[in-house]
Design a protein around this motif. Structure first.
Motif, PDB file in Angstrom:
ATOM      1  N   ILE A   8      -0.877  17.082  34.259  1.00  0.00           N
ATOM      2  CA  ILE A   8      -0.363  15.916  34.982  1.00  0.00           C
ATOM      3  C   ILE A   8      -0.775  14.671  34.183  1.00  0.00           C
ATOM      4  O   ILE A   8      -1.961  14.445  33.942  1.00  0.00           O
ATOM      5  CB  ILE A   8      -0.943  15.830  36.412  1.00  0.00           C
ATOM      6  CG1 ILE A   8      -0.698  17.129  37.189  1.00  0.00           C
ATOM      7  CG2 ILE A   8      -0.354  14.635  37.147  1.00  0.00           C
ATOM      8  CD1 ILE A   8       0.770  17.444  37.446  1.00  0.00           C
ATOM      9  N   CYS A   9       0.216  13.914  33.760  1.00  0.00           N
ATOM     10  CA  CYS A   9      -0.059  12.706  32.972  1.00  0.00           C
ATOM     11  C   CYS A   9      -0.649  11.638  33.875  1.00  0.00           C
ATOM     12  O   CYS A   9      -0.541  11.691  35.101  1.00  0.00           O
ATOM     13  CB  CYS A   9       1.242  12.222  32.338  1.00  0.00           C
ATOM     14  SG  CYS A   9       1.092  10.604  31.581  1.00  0.00           S
ATOM     15  N   ALA A  10      -1.237  10.660  33.263  1.00  0.00           N
ATOM     16  CA  ALA A  10      -1.833   9.550  33.998  1.00  0.00           C
ATOM     17  C   ALA A  10      -0.787   8.834  34.862  1.00  0.00           C
ATOM     18  O   ALA A  10      -1.117   8.234  35.872  1.00  0.00           O
ATOM     19  CB  ALA A  10      -2.479   8.558  33.033  1.00  0.00           C
ATOM     20  N   CYS A  11       0.479   8.921  34.449  1.00  0.00           N
ATOM     21  CA  CYS A  11       1.541   8.247  35.198  1.00  0.00           C
ATOM     22  C   CYS A  11       2.031   9.095  36.370  1.00  0.00           C
ATOM     23  O   CYS A  11       2.854   8.648  37.145  1.00  0.00           O
ATOM     24  CB  CYS A  11       2.707   7.892  34.282  1.00  0.00           C
ATOM     25  SG  CYS A  11       3.693   9.331  33.820  1.00  0.00           S
ATOM     26  N   GLY A  12       1.510  10.328  36.488  1.00  0.00           N
ATOM     27  CA  GLY A  12       1.916  11.180  37.597  1.00  0.00           C
ATOM     28  C   GLY A  12       2.958  12.209  37.218  1.00  0.00           C
ATOM     29  O   GLY A  12       3.231  13.126  37.993  1.00  0.00           O
ATOM     30  N   HIS A  13       3.531  12.104  36.017  1.00  0.00           N
ATOM     31  CA  HIS A  13       4.507  13.074  35.549  1.00  0.00           C
ATOM     32  C   HIS A  13       3.842  14.415  35.287  1.00  0.00           C
ATOM     33  O   HIS A  13       2.718  14.457  34.798  1.00  0.00           O
ATOM     34  CB  HIS A  13       5.124  12.586  34.226  1.00  0.00           C
ATOM     35  CG  HIS A  13       6.464  11.966  34.380  1.00  0.00           C
ATOM     36  ND1 HIS A  13       6.634  10.603  34.486  1.00  0.00           N
ATOM     37  CD2 HIS A  13       7.699  12.514  34.439  1.00  0.00           C
ATOM     38  CE1 HIS A  13       7.920  10.353  34.596  1.00  0.00           C
ATOM     39  NE2 HIS A  13       8.589  11.488  34.577  1.00  0.00           N
ATOM     40  N   ARG A  14       4.597  15.459  35.585  1.00  0.00           N
ATOM     41  CA  ARG A  14       4.140  16.803  35.226  1.00  0.00           C
ATOM     42  C   ARG A  14       4.737  17.111  33.859  1.00  0.00           C
ATOM     43  O   ARG A  14       5.949  17.071  33.668  1.00  0.00           O
ATOM     44  CB  ARG A  14       4.686  17.766  36.272  1.00  0.00           C
ATOM     45  CG  ARG A  14       3.948  19.011  36.440  1.00  0.00           C
ATOM     46  CD  ARG A  14       4.683  19.740  37.589  1.00  0.00           C
ATOM     47  NE  ARG A  14       4.545  21.176  37.414  1.00  0.00           N
ATOM     48  CZ  ARG A  14       3.467  21.840  37.820  1.00  0.00           C
ATOM     49  NH1 ARG A  14       2.491  21.208  38.418  1.00  0.00           N
ATOM     50  NH2 ARG A  14       3.402  23.162  37.645  1.00  0.00           N
ATOM     51  N   ARG A  20       4.537  15.398  24.794  1.00  0.00           N
ATOM     52  CA  ARG A  20       4.196  14.032  25.183  1.00  0.00           C
ATOM     53  C   ARG A  20       5.021  13.640  26.398  1.00  0.00           C
ATOM     54  O   ARG A  20       6.230  13.863  26.431  1.00  0.00           O
ATOM     55  CB  ARG A  20       4.518  13.045  24.041  1.00  0.00           C
ATOM     56  CG  ARG A  20       3.873  13.383  22.713  1.00  0.00           C
ATOM     57  CD  ARG A  20       2.410  13.142  22.698  1.00  0.00           C
ATOM     58  NE  ARG A  20       2.072  11.727  22.483  1.00  0.00           N
ATOM     59  CZ  ARG A  20       0.852  11.247  22.692  1.00  0.00           C
ATOM     60  NH1 ARG A  20      -0.103  12.036  23.146  1.00  0.00           N
ATOM     61  NH2 ARG A  20       0.587   9.985  22.460  1.00  0.00           N
ATOM     62  N   CYS A  21       4.365  13.049  27.358  1.00  0.00           N
ATOM     63  CA  CYS A  21       5.078  12.513  28.518  1.00  0.00           C
ATOM     64  C   CYS A  21       5.945  11.332  28.058  1.00  0.00           C
ATOM     65  O   CYS A  21       5.575  10.635  27.112  1.00  0.00           O
ATOM     66  CB  CYS A  21       4.045  12.060  29.544  1.00  0.00           C
ATOM     67  SG  CYS A  21       4.733  11.110  30.878  1.00  0.00           S
ATOM     68  N   PRO A  22       7.089  11.099  28.697  1.00  0.00           N
ATOM     69  CA  PRO A  22       7.916   9.942  28.300  1.00  0.00           C
ATOM     70  C   PRO A  22       7.116   8.639  28.265  1.00  0.00           C
ATOM     71  O   PRO A  22       7.317   7.812  27.368  1.00  0.00           O
ATOM     72  CB  PRO A  22       8.995   9.896  29.381  1.00  0.00           C
ATOM     73  CG  PRO A  22       9.110  11.297  29.867  1.00  0.00           C
ATOM     74  CD  PRO A  22       7.741  11.900  29.729  1.00  0.00           C
ATOM     75  N   CYS A  23       6.212   8.454  29.201  1.00  0.00           N
ATOM     76  CA  CYS A  23       5.449   7.205  29.208  1.00  0.00           C
ATOM     77  C   CYS A  23       4.536   7.137  27.979  1.00  0.00           C
ATOM     78  O   CYS A  23       4.333   6.073  27.407  1.00  0.00           O
ATOM     79  CB  CYS A  23       4.645   7.049  30.492  1.00  0.00           C
ATOM     80  SG  CYS A  23       3.083   7.953  30.511  1.00  0.00           S
ATOM     81  N   GLU A  24       4.015   8.286  27.559  1.00  0.00           N
ATOM     82  CA  GLU A  24       3.160   8.297  26.362  1.00  0.00           C
ATOM     83  C   GLU A  24       3.993   8.074  25.104  1.00  0.00           C
ATOM     84  O   GLU A  24       3.567   7.379  24.182  1.00  0.00           O
ATOM     85  CB  GLU A  24       2.416   9.637  26.254  1.00  0.00           C
ATOM     86  CG  GLU A  24       1.379   9.805  27.321  1.00  0.00           C
ATOM     87  CD  GLU A  24       0.796  11.214  27.336  1.00  0.00           C
ATOM     88  OE1 GLU A  24      -0.392  11.320  27.634  1.00  0.00           O
ATOM     89  OE2 GLU A  24       1.521  12.187  27.037  1.00  0.00           O
TER      90      GLU A  24
HETATM   91 ZN   LIG Z   1       3.275   9.824  31.739  1.00  0.00          ZN
END
Ligand SMILES: [Zn+2]
Ligand SMILES: [Zn+2]
Length: 119
Positions: A8-14, A20-24
């Motif tokens: 779970i990314c810091a932004c809440g995305h799984r 890499r999460c889109p926010c990352e």
């Molecule tokens: Zn994220």
């Protein structure tokens, strides 16, 4: 190799493991863009060897400061080149200055551009 569970990314995305999460990815792109801006552009990179050499050659022929007539120690751009390569290397746009005159000229120029920013 056991499959790693998604995180779970810091932004809440799984996000799947190793992805890499889109926010990352967005943060990466921004960091890279910031880095690229900090990197000197091609004309500023010209400040290395070639510029040093051309400066010295120019100052050998133009020994006197254009403003005060003292010993010139550096080459200044009459019109700020702002990354414009042809303008940067245009000898017509070069003037010999001493350190004192150069720093006072630059200070004036910085004041001018900072008032422009305020407009
Ligand atoms: Zn994220
Ligand atoms: Zn001077």
């Amino acid at each position: 190799m056991p499959n790693k569970p998604p995180r779970i990314c810091a932004c809440g995305h799984r996000v799947a493991a190793g992805v890499r999460c889109p926010c990352e990815r967005k943060a990466d792109t921004e960091r890279k863009a910031r880095h690229d801006r900090q990197r000197p552009n091609s004309s500023a990179r010209g400040y290395n060897g070639t510029w040093e050499r051309e400066c010295k050659a120019f100052l050998r022929k133009n020994r006197r400061c254009k403003r005060c007539g003292g010993a010139a120690s550096l080459v200044d751009h009459i019109t700020p080149h702002r990354g414009d390569t042809p303008l940067f290397w245009d000898r017509q746009n070069w003037q010999p200055l001493c350190t004192n005159c150069h720093s006072s000229a630059k200070q004036r120029e910085e004041r001018r551009s900072s008032t422009e920013d305020l407009k």
